[in-house]
Motif scaffolding. Structure first.
Motif, PDB file in Angstrom:
ATOM      1  N   THR A  68      -0.771  -3.260   3.080  1.00 35.17           N
ATOM      2  CA  THR A  68      -1.560  -3.335   4.302  1.00 35.17           C
ATOM      3  C   THR A  68      -2.500  -4.532   4.299  1.00 35.17           C
ATOM      4  O   THR A  68      -2.814  -5.084   5.357  1.00 35.17           O
ATOM      5  CB  THR A  68      -2.369  -2.042   4.499  1.00 35.17           C
ATOM      6  N   LEU A 238      -5.067   0.251  13.545  1.00 31.05           N
ATOM      7  CA  LEU A 238      -3.630   0.464  13.415  1.00 31.05           C
ATOM      8  C   LEU A 238      -3.126   0.115  12.017  1.00 31.05           C
ATOM      9  O   LEU A 238      -2.291   0.820  11.450  1.00 31.05           O
ATOM     10  CB  LEU A 238      -2.879  -0.387  14.445  1.00 31.05           C
ATOM     11  N   ASN A 239      -3.648  -0.965  11.466  1.00 34.12           N
ATOM     12  CA  ASN A 239      -3.138  -1.469  10.189  1.00 34.12           C
ATOM     13  C   ASN A 239      -3.618  -0.639   8.997  1.00 34.12           C
ATOM     14  O   ASN A 239      -2.907  -0.533   8.003  1.00 34.12           O
ATOM     15  CB  ASN A 239      -3.544  -2.924  10.007  1.00 34.12           C
ATOM     16  N   GLY A 303       8.415  -5.143  13.912  1.00 36.84           N
ATOM     17  CA  GLY A 303       8.371  -3.958  13.079  1.00 36.84           C
ATOM     18  C   GLY A 303       9.614  -3.856  12.208  1.00 36.84           C
ATOM     19  O   GLY A 303       9.538  -3.504  11.026  1.00 36.84           O
ATOM     20  N   LEU A 430       1.217  -5.063  17.188  1.00 40.56           N
ATOM     21  CA  LEU A 430       1.510  -3.627  17.183  1.00 40.56           C
ATOM     22  C   LEU A 430       2.627  -3.301  16.205  1.00 40.56           C
ATOM     23  O   LEU A 430       2.527  -2.334  15.427  1.00 40.56           O
ATOM     24  CB  LEU A 430       1.892  -3.185  18.597  1.00 40.56           C
ATOM     25  N   SER A 434       1.451  -1.181  12.930  1.00 42.03           N
ATOM     26  CA  SER A 434       1.902   0.209  12.913  1.00 42.03           C
ATOM     27  C   SER A 434       2.960   0.440  11.841  1.00 42.03           C
ATOM     28  O   SER A 434       2.964   1.489  11.176  1.00 42.03           O
ATOM     29  CB  SER A 434       2.442   0.608  14.293  1.00 42.03           C
ATOM     30  N   SER A 435       3.848  -0.538  11.623  1.00 37.63           N
ATOM     31  CA  SER A 435       4.863  -0.391  10.576  1.00 37.63           C
ATOM     32  C   SER A 435       4.236  -0.416   9.191  1.00 37.63           C
ATOM     33  O   SER A 435       4.664   0.321   8.289  1.00 37.63           O
ATOM     34  CB  SER A 435       5.909  -1.507  10.696  1.00 37.63           C
ATOM     35  N   SER A 437       1.185   0.612   8.417  1.00 38.80           N
ATOM     36  CA  SER A 437       0.539   1.906   8.204  1.00 38.80           C
ATOM     37  C   SER A 437       1.571   3.010   7.967  1.00 38.80           C
ATOM     38  O   SER A 437       1.401   3.860   7.092  1.00 38.80           O
ATOM     39  CB  SER A 437      -0.328   2.262   9.412  1.00 38.80           C
ATOM     40  N   MET A 438       2.648   2.987   8.752  1.00 43.76           N
ATOM     41  CA  MET A 438       3.682   4.006   8.587  1.00 43.76           C
ATOM     42  C   MET A 438       4.321   3.910   7.202  1.00 43.76           C
ATOM     43  O   MET A 438       4.522   4.934   6.518  1.00 43.76           O
ATOM     44  CB  MET A 438       4.749   3.848   9.673  1.00 43.76           C
ATOM     45  N   SER A 468      10.411   5.558   8.336  1.00 45.14           N
ATOM     46  CA  SER A 468       9.596   4.711   9.216  1.00 45.14           C
ATOM     47  C   SER A 468      10.371   4.221  10.427  1.00 45.14           C
ATOM     48  O   SER A 468       9.770   3.815  11.426  1.00 45.14           O
ATOM     49  CB  SER A 468       9.046   3.507   8.428  1.00 45.14           C
ATOM     50  N   LEU A 471       9.427   5.588  13.865  1.00 42.88           N
ATOM     51  CA  LEU A 471       8.398   4.943  14.686  1.00 42.88           C
ATOM     52  C   LEU A 471       9.030   3.950  15.655  1.00 42.88           C
ATOM     53  O   LEU A 471       8.698   3.924  16.853  1.00 42.88           O
ATOM     54  CB  LEU A 471       7.393   4.231  13.781  1.00 42.88           C
TER      55      LEU A 471
END
Length: 493
Positions: A68, A238-239, A303, A430, A434-435, A437-438, A468, A471
């Motif tokens: 991250t 988000l991150n 992503g 985004l 988001s990826s 974090s996921m 993932s 998502l």
């Protein structure tokens, strides 16, 4: 990349002696050299973005940090680009598009060289921010320049070439990046953009037309100071939501702070006579839905780049050269499909082609989620699925971009291109954040990690990537819904 967010082409009878904009329906006598120059800048920007994605797993190891945190090498660029794009959109309208396009190219080149000599992660992130500012100056022009040069009759075809140029840049990123990482190290991925930038600067100086129109309205500094921090706060949440937890004090502080700043920005833009972003452009529902679809399509693309970079290098233990070839299947297929989609718009309609493309992308995501953990020969199926994913995005992006430009109110011709480009960069943010974090969350679930583990390899990484993909599938469904809704409110689009 793009045009002024609030430029000279946005206001009828602007005060202060500002001239009326040139009619975008009147194309340049020979638009294709101008289109080619904008394509050089587009290819360079996409090359830089995609090559960095491939380097993120290596950078996490080099700087001994979590995924991250390493992702900020990519996020710092796109966030700086997004925050600075509206600023340069106005400045380009005030001081001239060609002048600031070339200035942005110079800043981009210098920042690329500085990235190549960075010795620490914070230093590299700072240089990436500078690079993003230079990219924003480029991005504040390209689609508007292309749109005005090609005119309405050639816009779909020109946008197809533009999308193809972006795909070429993205395609070369994994291939060249893998070779550069494997033989020369991560610094080389930044040095390689220097000669590309020099070529673009010379071509732009020779080919781009001199513009004499100026917008004399005052610059909205308050709006600029509100927009940038709001975007940064929201992307930070988000991150790092997987690191902090959704109910943690940092997540709540940054989340609420970002929402409040964004709300203040919207109120400011509604009240000021010379807004940084004229929100009246969103009165067109087809345009607004098209912008949402643009954002989501780029979130899907980047992503996927993020997840597959870790899957190939950490999960499958592939060297960078082979990982780059694997990832290149996506943009190569995108680049092949985009011009075909642009040529088929008149026969089948933009919404039909876009829905078909997103259906292909969703089917590819389902396939990948089923074969990611399987042994050979499923890797061949995986490669085919990556190519189908890229082709689906190619059929989606080019028609959607053209339809979105066409759906904008006539007096917002300049802003339309800029909003598309801003949506692209926000979509990249985004997708990556988001990826990241996921992926972090799924790795902790699978390995039972407490948060102290930075690196892990093999089957756990593939399992985290596989889950993932859910998502990205969700983002594909939302993009398809926005496109379907746009077809209902504007059947001819």
């Amino acid at each position: 990349m793009d045009g002024a967010v609030s430029g000279a082409g946005s206001r009828e009878g602007a005060p202060g002696g500002a001239p009326l904009p040139a009619d975008p329906a009147r194309p340049h006598a020979n638009p294709w050299p101008i289109v080619a120059v904008t394509c050089i800048g587009a290819a360079m920007g996409q090359f830089d973005a995609s090559v960095v994605q491939l380097a993120l797993p290596d950078l996490a190891v080099v700087f001994d940090t979590r995924e991250t945190l390493a992702s900020w090498v990519a996020l710092s660029y796109v966030l700086a680009f997004s925050a600075a794009l509206p600023v340069f959109g106005r400045l380009c309208a005030m001081f001239g598009r060609k002048r600031l396009y070339l200035a942005g190219m110079v800043v981009f080149i210098l920042a690329s060289a500085l990235c190549g000599i960075a010795t620490s992660l914070p230093e590299l992130i700072v240089y990436r921010i500078i690079q993003g500012i230079g990219g924003a100056s480029l991005g504040a022009n390209s689609i508007v320049i292309l749109n005005q040069a090609a005119g309405k009759a050639l816009r779909a075809r020109a946008m197809g070439y533009f999308s193809a140029a972006q795909a070429v840049g993205v395609s070369l990123g994994p291939i060249a990046g893998g070779l550069l990482l494997g033989f020369f190290g991560w610094q080389a991925i930044f040095w390689v953009t220097v000669p590309i930038g020099l070529l673009g600067a010379v071509a732009g100086w020779l080919v781009l037309p001199d513009d004499t129109e100026r917008d004399r309205q005052p610059f909205d500094w308050q709006g600029a100071l509100l927009l940038g921090p709001s975007l940064v706060c929201l992307v930070i949440v988000l991150n790092h939501i997987a690191d902090w937890g959704i109910a943690s004090l940092p997540a709540l502080a940054f989340g609420i702070g970002g929402i409040v700043l964004l709300a203040c920005f919207i109120l400011r833009e509604k009240r000021t006579p010379s807004p940084l972003i004229d929100l009246g452009i969103f009165a067109s529902k087809p345009f607004s839905l098209g912008v949402v679809a643009v954002l989501l399509s780029y979130a899907l693309l980047y992503g996927m780049f993020y997840l597959m970079s870790y899957a190939a290098i950490r999960g499958l233990h592939e060297p960078p050269e082979r990982a780059g070839l694997r990832l290149s299947a996506i943009p190569i297929a995108l680049g092949i499909a985009a011009p075909f989609a642009g040529a088929l718009v008149k026969r089948h309609g933009t919404a039909t082609l876009a829905l078909f493309g997103m259906a292909l992308a969703a089917a590819a995501l389902l396939t990948l989620s089923l074969v990611a953990l399987e042994p050979i020969p499923s890797r061949t199926i995986g490669m085919i699925a990556l190519a189908v994913f890229g082709a689906g995005l190619g059929f989606f992006m080019a028609p959607n971009n053209s339809a979105t430009m066409g759906a904008a109110p006539a007096r917002f011709a300049g802003e339309a291109g800029a909003m598309i480009n801003l949506a692209r960069m926000l979509g990249v943010s985004l997708g990556i954040a988001s990826s990241a974090s996921m992926l972090r969350w799924r790795t902790e679930v699978i390995t039972g990690a407490t948060g102290d583990t930075v690196f892990f390899y093999g089957h756990p990484m593939l399992g985290a990537v596989e889950t993932s993909f859910g998502l990205l599938f969700g983002l594909a469904l939302v993009a398809a819904t926005a496109t379907w809704w746009r077809r209902r409110v504007a059947p001819d689009a």
